[in-house]
Design a protein around this motif. Sequence first.
Motif, mmCIF file in Angstrom:
data_model
loop_
_atom_site.group_PDB
_atom_site.id
_atom_site.type_symbol
_atom_site.label_atom_id
_atom_site.label_comp_id
_atom_site.label_asym_id
_atom_site.label_seq_id
_atom_site.Cartn_x
_atom_site.Cartn_y
_atom_site.Cartn_z
ATOM 1 N N GLN A 112 0.835 -1.208 0.000
ATOM 2 C CA GLN A 112 0.000 0.000 0.000
ATOM 3 C C GLN A 112 0.868 1.255 0.000
ATOM 4 O O GLN A 112 0.562 2.234 -0.690
ATOM 5 C CB GLN A 112 -0.913 -0.013 1.234
ATOM 6 C CG GLN A 112 -1.900 1.143 1.300
ATOM 7 C CD GLN A 112 -2.819 1.035 2.509
ATOM 8 O OE1 GLN A 112 -3.106 -0.053 2.988
ATOM 9 N NE2 GLN A 112 -3.264 2.187 3.000
ATOM 10 N N ARG A 113 1.995 1.218 0.745
ATOM 11 C CA ARG A 113 2.906 2.367 0.790
ATOM 12 C C ARG A 113 3.542 2.594 -0.589
ATOM 13 O O ARG A 113 3.592 3.736 -1.072
ATOM 14 C CB ARG A 113 4.010 2.124 1.837
ATOM 15 C CG ARG A 113 3.531 2.200 3.271
ATOM 16 C CD ARG A 113 4.594 1.683 4.232
ATOM 17 N NE ARG A 113 5.737 2.559 4.335
ATOM 18 C CZ ARG A 113 5.889 3.508 5.266
ATOM 19 N NH1 ARG A 113 4.933 3.688 6.167
ATOM 20 N NH2 ARG A 113 6.970 4.261 5.301
ATOM 21 N N ILE A 114 3.991 1.528 -1.202
ATOM 22 C CA ILE A 114 4.636 1.647 -2.524
ATOM 23 C C ILE A 114 3.651 2.194 -3.549
ATOM 24 O O ILE A 114 3.981 3.051 -4.376
ATOM 25 C CB ILE A 114 5.195 0.291 -2.990
ATOM 26 C CG1 ILE A 114 6.240 -0.240 -1.988
ATOM 27 C CG2 ILE A 114 5.792 0.402 -4.380
ATOM 28 C CD1 ILE A 114 7.444 0.658 -1.817
ATOM 29 N N LYS A 115 2.415 1.712 -3.465
ATOM 30 C CA LYS A 115 1.377 2.187 -4.389
ATOM 31 C C LYS A 115 1.148 3.693 -4.224
ATOM 32 O O LYS A 115 1.033 4.435 -5.202
ATOM 33 C CB LYS A 115 0.084 1.416 -4.140
ATOM 34 C CG LYS A 115 -1.026 1.737 -5.120
ATOM 35 C CD LYS A 115 -2.256 0.885 -4.823
ATOM 36 C CE LYS A 115 -3.394 1.224 -5.798
ATOM 37 N NZ LYS A 115 -4.597 0.415 -5.518
ATOM 38 N N ALA A 116 1.099 4.139 -2.976
ATOM 39 C CA ALA A 116 0.906 5.573 -2.715
ATOM 40 C C ALA A 116 2.109 6.390 -3.159
ATOM 41 O O ALA A 116 1.965 7.490 -3.707
ATOM 42 C CB ALA A 116 0.640 5.786 -1.229
ATOM 43 N N TYR A 117 3.330 5.831 -2.943
ATOM 44 C CA TYR A 117 4.531 6.532 -3.417
ATOM 45 C C TYR A 117 4.494 6.717 -4.923
ATOM 46 O O TYR A 117 4.795 7.795 -5.458
ATOM 47 C CB TYR A 117 5.786 5.733 -3.036
ATOM 48 C CG TYR A 117 6.205 5.853 -1.586
ATOM 49 C CD1 TYR A 117 6.257 7.089 -0.957
ATOM 50 C CD2 TYR A 117 6.595 4.725 -0.861
ATOM 51 C CE1 TYR A 117 6.650 7.197 0.366
ATOM 52 C CE2 TYR A 117 6.997 4.827 0.458
ATOM 53 C CZ TYR A 117 7.009 6.068 1.070
ATOM 54 O OH TYR A 117 7.412 6.181 2.390
ATOM 55 N N ASN A 118 4.134 5.668 -5.637
ATOM 56 C CA ASN A 118 4.084 5.733 -7.104
ATOM 57 C C ASN A 118 3.036 6.730 -7.577
ATOM 58 O O ASN A 118 3.237 7.448 -8.568
ATOM 59 C CB ASN A 118 3.797 4.340 -7.683
ATOM 60 C CG ASN A 118 4.998 3.409 -7.559
ATOM 61 O OD1 ASN A 118 6.144 3.870 -7.635
ATOM 62 N ND2 ASN A 118 4.762 2.125 -7.364
ATOM 63 N N LYS A 119 1.890 6.792 -6.856
ATOM 64 C CA LYS A 119 0.856 7.764 -7.206
ATOM 65 C C LYS A 119 1.379 9.193 -7.031
ATOM 66 O O LYS A 119 1.107 10.091 -7.836
ATOM 67 C CB LYS A 119 -0.369 7.561 -6.317
ATOM 68 C CG LYS A 119 -1.270 6.411 -6.729
ATOM 69 C CD LYS A 119 -2.172 6.833 -7.874
ATOM 70 C CE LYS A 119 -3.210 5.772 -8.163
ATOM 71 N NZ LYS A 119 -4.057 6.166 -9.307
ATOM 72 N N SER A 120 2.130 9.396 -5.938
ATOM 73 C CA SER A 120 2.663 10.741 -5.695
ATOM 74 C C SER A 120 3.676 11.115 -6.773
ATOM 75 O O SER A 120 3.693 12.252 -7.257
ATOM 76 C CB SER A 120 3.294 10.823 -4.312
ATOM 77 O OG SER A 120 4.452 10.029 -4.216
ATOM 78 N N ILE A 121 4.546 10.140 -7.186
ATOM 79 C CA ILE A 121 5.517 10.399 -8.267
ATOM 80 C C ILE A 121 4.790 10.764 -9.547
ATOM 81 O O ILE A 121 5.168 11.700 -10.273
ATOM 82 C CB ILE A 121 6.420 9.163 -8.476
ATOM 83 C CG1 ILE A 121 7.326 8.963 -7.258
ATOM 84 C CG2 ILE A 121 7.246 9.306 -9.753
ATOM 85 C CD1 ILE A 121 8.101 7.663 -7.278
ATOM 86 N N GLU A 122 3.723 10.028 -9.814
ATOM 87 C CA GLU A 122 2.935 10.266 -11.033
ATOM 88 C C GLU A 122 2.397 11.703 -11.065
ATOM 89 O O GLU A 122 2.471 12.386 -12.097
ATOM 90 C CB GLU A 122 1.787 9.264 -11.064
ATOM 91 C CG GLU A 122 0.874 9.382 -12.266
ATOM 92 C CD GLU A 122 -0.289 8.400 -12.192
ATOM 93 O OE1 GLU A 122 -1.365 8.736 -12.725
ATOM 94 O OE2 GLU A 122 -0.114 7.313 -11.589
ATOM 95 N N HIS A 123 1.876 12.190 -9.928
ATOM 96 C CA HIS A 123 1.321 13.545 -9.890
ATOM 97 C C HIS A 123 2.416 14.612 -9.872
ATOM 98 O O HIS A 123 2.234 15.699 -10.433
ATOM 99 C CB HIS A 123 0.405 13.706 -8.672
ATOM 100 C CG HIS A 123 -0.937 13.071 -8.851
ATOM 101 N ND1 HIS A 123 -1.188 11.761 -8.498
ATOM 102 C CD2 HIS A 123 -2.096 13.551 -9.382
ATOM 103 C CE1 HIS A 123 -2.447 11.467 -8.763
ATOM 104 N NE2 HIS A 123 -3.022 12.532 -9.316
ATOM 105 N N TYR A 124 3.572 14.297 -9.245
ATOM 106 C CA TYR A 124 4.675 15.264 -9.271
ATOM 107 C C TYR A 124 5.214 15.436 -10.696
ATOM 108 O O TYR A 124 5.616 16.526 -11.080
ATOM 109 C CB TYR A 124 5.802 14.806 -8.338
ATOM 110 C CG TYR A 124 5.525 15.070 -6.872
ATOM 111 C CD1 TYR A 124 5.041 16.307 -6.448
ATOM 112 C CD2 TYR A 124 5.773 14.105 -5.900
ATOM 113 C CE1 TYR A 124 4.788 16.558 -5.100
ATOM 114 C CE2 TYR A 124 5.526 14.344 -4.559
ATOM 115 C CZ TYR A 124 5.028 15.573 -4.167
ATOM 116 O OH TYR A 124 4.778 15.826 -2.834
ATOM 117 N N HIS A 125 5.208 14.366 -11.467
ATOM 118 C CA HIS A 125 5.671 14.457 -12.853
ATOM 119 C C HIS A 125 4.741 15.319 -13.698
ATOM 120 O O HIS A 125 5.172 15.931 -14.678
ATOM 121 C CB HIS A 125 5.794 13.067 -13.462
ATOM 122 C CG HIS A 125 7.035 12.341 -13.016
ATOM 123 N ND1 HIS A 125 7.182 10.966 -13.120
ATOM 124 C CD2 HIS A 125 8.183 12.788 -12.444
ATOM 125 C CE1 HIS A 125 8.354 10.610 -12.639
ATOM 126 N NE2 HIS A 125 8.977 11.708 -12.211
#
Length: 832
Positions: A638-651
């Motif tokens: 769940q943490r990794i999924k949230a990290y990836n979502k945050s990277i996606e929005h930062y990009h």
Amino acid sequence: MIAAQWKIIGNSTYIKKEIYSMSWDVDLKQQVSVGSPFAGPIAVMRDSSKFVEMNSQNMKPYLKIFTASGELISQMIWDSSKNIVAMDWIEKERLVIVLQNATVLIFNVFCEQMTQFSLGDIVREEEILECKIWSDGIVVLTSASQLYSVPSINDFFVESGRVIRLPPLPEEPKARPEWAILEPQFSLSQSIEIFMSINGTLYLIDEDKVESQLEAIEPIQKMVVSPCGKKLACFDTKGTLLILKTDGSTTNPDRMDTKATKSPVLKWCGSDGVMMYWDSIKDPILFYFSKGDSWAKFTLDQPVSLVTEIDGLRIVSDTTSEFFHKVSDVTIDIFKIGTTSPASILYDATDHFISKSPQADESIRSINDQLEDAVNDCILAAGFEFNGGEQSKLLKAASFGKCFLENYNPSQFVTMCRSLRVLNAVRHHEIGIPLSIKQYYDIGVEELIDRLISRRKHLLAWRICDYLKIKSDVVLNHWACTKVRTDIPDQELGKIIIKKLESVPGISFANIASAAYLAGRSKLATKLLEYEPKAAEQVPPLIKMGESGLALNKAIESGDTDLVYLVLLAMQRSLPLADFLELTFSKVVALDLLISMCKQKNDLSLLREIYHIKDQSKEMGNIYLQEALCSHPSQLDQRIKAYNKSIEHYHLSKDKDDIVTSKFIDDQIKLEMLQKELESNLQDDSFVGISINDTIYKLITMNQPKKAQSIRSEFKVPDKRFWWIKIKALSIMGDWDELMKFSKEKKSPIGYEPFVEVCLDQKNQIEALKYIPKITDILPKIQFYIQIGYFREAADIAFKEKNFDLLNLVSRKCTNNEILNIIEQMKSQIRR
């Protein structure tokens, strides 16, 4: 003549005067009646213990409430299945009815139930044997010989009421005990106290203890406490009436032997004496007893109901209402046959003056020195009169006497005139509140106004407020709240209320609107709220009425952020999410405050919805990053999924800083994956979620130097940081050999002071001494020597550097006299 109605009893004079000819059609032989003190209403109900001839009028049992003059206020059909064990009035003219099933019902004067509560399952199971009601509470005696108390009925209106179990009775009663209640305002304990006669002993019971008050007495059949709380009237089985003191100081009580075989109804006449009433004999009689030989007998031609007042006794029959009380001293001085008091001479002088007799002047001259006292006595005597004609004569006498006095203060005269005008208005037969002047002063005009509006006599209440120059907003507010429950159409009623109240200061339209809403008149309530000047009073009713949009507008217009937050919280609870956000997005101020509120409450899901609608990629990235960091380390997927979502929005953001942040998050993902692997290999589940520094530190303390070095290389941890982490970990482990070995690997990038510090932190001075010589800077080297007490070494370094200030530093810290002498010699050599 007034004196003709007087009755001298002992050393005092009493009068029994008719106040009203009763308007009701009530037969007190067949009815139970309970009167409220302070000239209050009378509740009447059919006596279920008596056989009654049935007819069309009494086929159904009714609870009826009348004024003191017998005017019907209200009535209701009573459910005969509800067995009543007690009925009486409490303060604010509220009728309390206690049922056999331990339910307590409270009604107003219009037979409208205000609230109800239960005395509890235990009381119901034990069954109520007897119940008594006082001005703000209830006490019940159960068949299990246990007392229970309700300390405050008013607390049940705010849902904080309680029922208290009192201490058990000191002995098992052989017969039903008689008891009376001493109210909290009269007791030393400031809680209710109960006088109870059990098996020839009088006990005092409060919430904590039971004490014996009087022993070896005859069993008591009736008992009642005086209105002042200082006296206790007791009627025993031998027909003797005793007057005791409630403070327990009675040594020789006043007594009267009636030789009656049956106990009477006992009622106090003020606090002066006791009235005994026997209604079961052929001709009902009243016996009044004060003290010593002071007693009187009154024969009646019909049954009566007695109501104790603080200054007398109301005697209510089928046809009349009479007031029995002690005649005031000033009244006796004026009207006693053959009196020559100054007040009586002034009273007569007024009659002479009206008839234009010269004797008026002679009379005034004869009392010239006592004229002021005579004027004051006439004013006071007017207050004790119920008859308007006599009041007028006495006040005219006082006014006449004032004319001959210089610098007389008329305030007492003006106050009495105002008080009598108010009293005469409420004593009118249609109003039916026959307050005496003493009762009026005791309850105050505010309480009288409250009683009038509770009886919906708003016009009279308003006129009294206007006459006495006191605020009338409470009266008008209550009038409007009552008006909204009528059948007048909303539009017409709104115009009536607004026209009447718009210009009145202090009116709460919010209260009126709430009453209208409760009466099912939402449109009228909304219209009335538009005239409420205070936003803090305006917004909560709008929320309650479901007018969220209007409430939000009013809150924003007020500029009060707390009100806006209040509306937002209410909308969030009551509206679907889509409607809530749509309404909030229409107001910029509301949206900003909602975002602030969500951040304070850490409501990430709602924040995500808001930022998604606003298309704010950076903020969305922040939310997902916060979600990842807040989730439990065990939920790595769940943490990794949230990290990836945050990277996606930062990009998606065009900010360069966000790109850098996304790279840091990549490193965090890599770190947590490695940490998960470490947890698996080392059988330790405390790695995921900790920092790189803590990971390295933990690995070193677990004797995993290679893995620590691997993490260092993977994440390019700087040398200085790594050295700090490692020397701290080795010192905590106490691995001093490894620490020395590490210090020799290469020149320390952080110097050797940290080595000394970690040794001293672990209180290992010997190891610290190994690293002090390696320190290149003179000052820290000397300070460390001083810290561990090596003053000679510190002095040698300072001397070698020929530094006078450093030698002074050492000498200030040193406590060894021998070394201090050496330091002085060093200083002398430097001076040369």
